[in-house]
Design an enzyme around this catalytic site. Structure first.
Site, PDB file in Angstrom:
ATOM      1  N   ILE A  28       0.865  -1.165   0.000  1.00  0.00           N
ATOM      2  CA  ILE A  28       0.000   0.000   0.000  1.00  0.00           C
ATOM      3  C   ILE A  28       0.911   1.227   0.000  1.00  0.00           C
ATOM      4  O   ILE A  28       2.067   1.150   0.395  1.00  0.00           O
ATOM      5  CB  ILE A  28      -0.988   0.023   1.197  1.00  0.00           C
ATOM      6  CG1 ILE A  28      -0.258  -0.096   2.536  1.00  0.00           C
ATOM      7  CG2 ILE A  28      -2.038  -1.053   1.065  1.00  0.00           C
ATOM      8  CD1 ILE A  28      -1.190  -0.050   3.750  1.00  0.00           C
ATOM      9  N   ASP A  29       0.395   2.335  -0.476  1.00  0.00           N
ATOM     10  CA  ASP A  29       1.215   3.534  -0.645  1.00  0.00           C
ATOM     11  C   ASP A  29       1.723   4.061   0.690  1.00  0.00           C
ATOM     12  O   ASP A  29       1.148   3.795   1.748  1.00  0.00           O
ATOM     13  CB  ASP A  29       0.414   4.628  -1.348  1.00  0.00           C
ATOM     14  CG  ASP A  29      -0.043   4.221  -2.742  1.00  0.00           C
ATOM     15  OD1 ASP A  29       0.665   3.414  -3.373  1.00  0.00           O
ATOM     16  OD2 ASP A  29      -1.105   4.703  -3.189  1.00  0.00           O
TER      17      ASP A  29
END
Length: 302
Positions: free
Chosen positions: A136-137
């Site tokens: 995930i970012d």
């Protein structure tokens, strides 16, 4: 191992660097220039300049050398571990933490913290992301599953590929919806004008996001997103594409937005079959404090 490509130009396609950057997602025009300089790109068996005009029928060979693995050093960084056994770890990643080392982020990542926590992490082909099966970012918070051995890695990656796991996200987005739920089915690829961004593009990879509207406020909405695929920046790109960018998103959203530490996007629910026992495991974590605070403010403003 290096990555190798052979492309046949079906039409006159303009500059070589732009053509290759559009065709091969891992290449930027700057990277093409470097590869041309080192003669890793040949047109009809000959080295050409980046400004070479690609002609119909050209055979373009590209060899992208393997990147030298980064030295990943264990670091004593606190982890919010939701679950752990001999095969998997489920961790709640805080907003602001990069998942694995990369250019510009050589340390202080989730991988550095995991290596300090345990020596039992599945090997990765690249060497710099042991245990990591999905990402995930940096400024997205929430749940990630980590593989501690090759059996677990293969199982978790297979579940991702066959869409049998469960990933639900919470997002505060701009605007209000007329519908209660919907599906965004739009291909995602590298943005043709800004290589730091992804976008909905004609020749992109298949990408599907389902969303459900949970609450609506003045100028904003709280929604739940379910990923069917897992493209880079998928939720952020898709929501911006339909005119509801994630609040606080510095890449895909407006400047006037909710104050925070990046996009208000949280990986809230994660479910998967245990790689050894086959038991279904499902976990849920609350959003970070700043997410809850902004949500409370929006509810009061109603």
């Amino acid at each position: 191992m290096p990555n190798k490509y052979e492309l046949n130009a079906e039409d006159n396609a303009g500059r070589l660097d732009k053509f290759l950057a559009d065709q091969i997602s891992e290449l930027s025009r700057t990277r093409v220039k470097e590869l041309v300089k080192d003669k890793h790109i040949l047109v009809n068996g000959k080295a050409e300049k980046v400004s070479y005009k690609v002609q119909k029928g050209d055979l373009i060979s590209v060899e992208i050398p393997a990147v030298k693995p980064l030295d990943v050093i264990p670091e004593n960084i606190p982890l919010d571990i939701v679950y752990e056994d001999d095969d998997v770890i489920v961790v709640n990643k805080p907003q602001g933490m990069v998942v694995h080392p990369a250019a510009g982020h050589p340390d202080h990542t989730l991988v550095n913290a995991l290596l300090y926590h345990t020596k039992d992490l599945a090997d990765s082909p690249e060497g710099f992301r042991p245990g990591i099966v999905h990402r995930i970012d940096k400024d997205t918070s929430g749940l990630l599953m980590i593989a501690k051995n090759s059996t677990a890695r293969e199982s978790l990656e297979d579940q991702l590929a066959h869409k049998t796991n469960k990933r639900l996200y919470l997002a505060i987005v701009h605007g209000n919806f007329g519908e209660k739920a919907g599906t965004i089915d739009a291909p995602i690829g590298r943005n043709h004008f800004d290589r730091k961004k992804m976008g909905v593009v004609e020749n992109g990879k298949n990408a599907v996001t389902h969303f459900k509207v949970l609450e609506q406020f003045k100028g904003y909405s709280l929604i739940q997103c379910r990923l069917e695929t897992g493209r880079t920046h998928q939720i952020r790109v898709h929501l911006s594409y339909i005119g509801h960018p994630v609040a606080g998103d510095p890449l895909y959203g407006p400047r006037k937005t909710l104050k925070g530490n990046g996009q208000f996007l949280h990986a809230q629910v994660l479910g998967f079959k245990h790689p050894r026992t086959g038991e279904w495991l499902e976990f849920k974590v609350d959003p970070p404090k700043i997410f809850e605070e902004r949500l409370s403010e929006l509810r009061r403003s109603k």
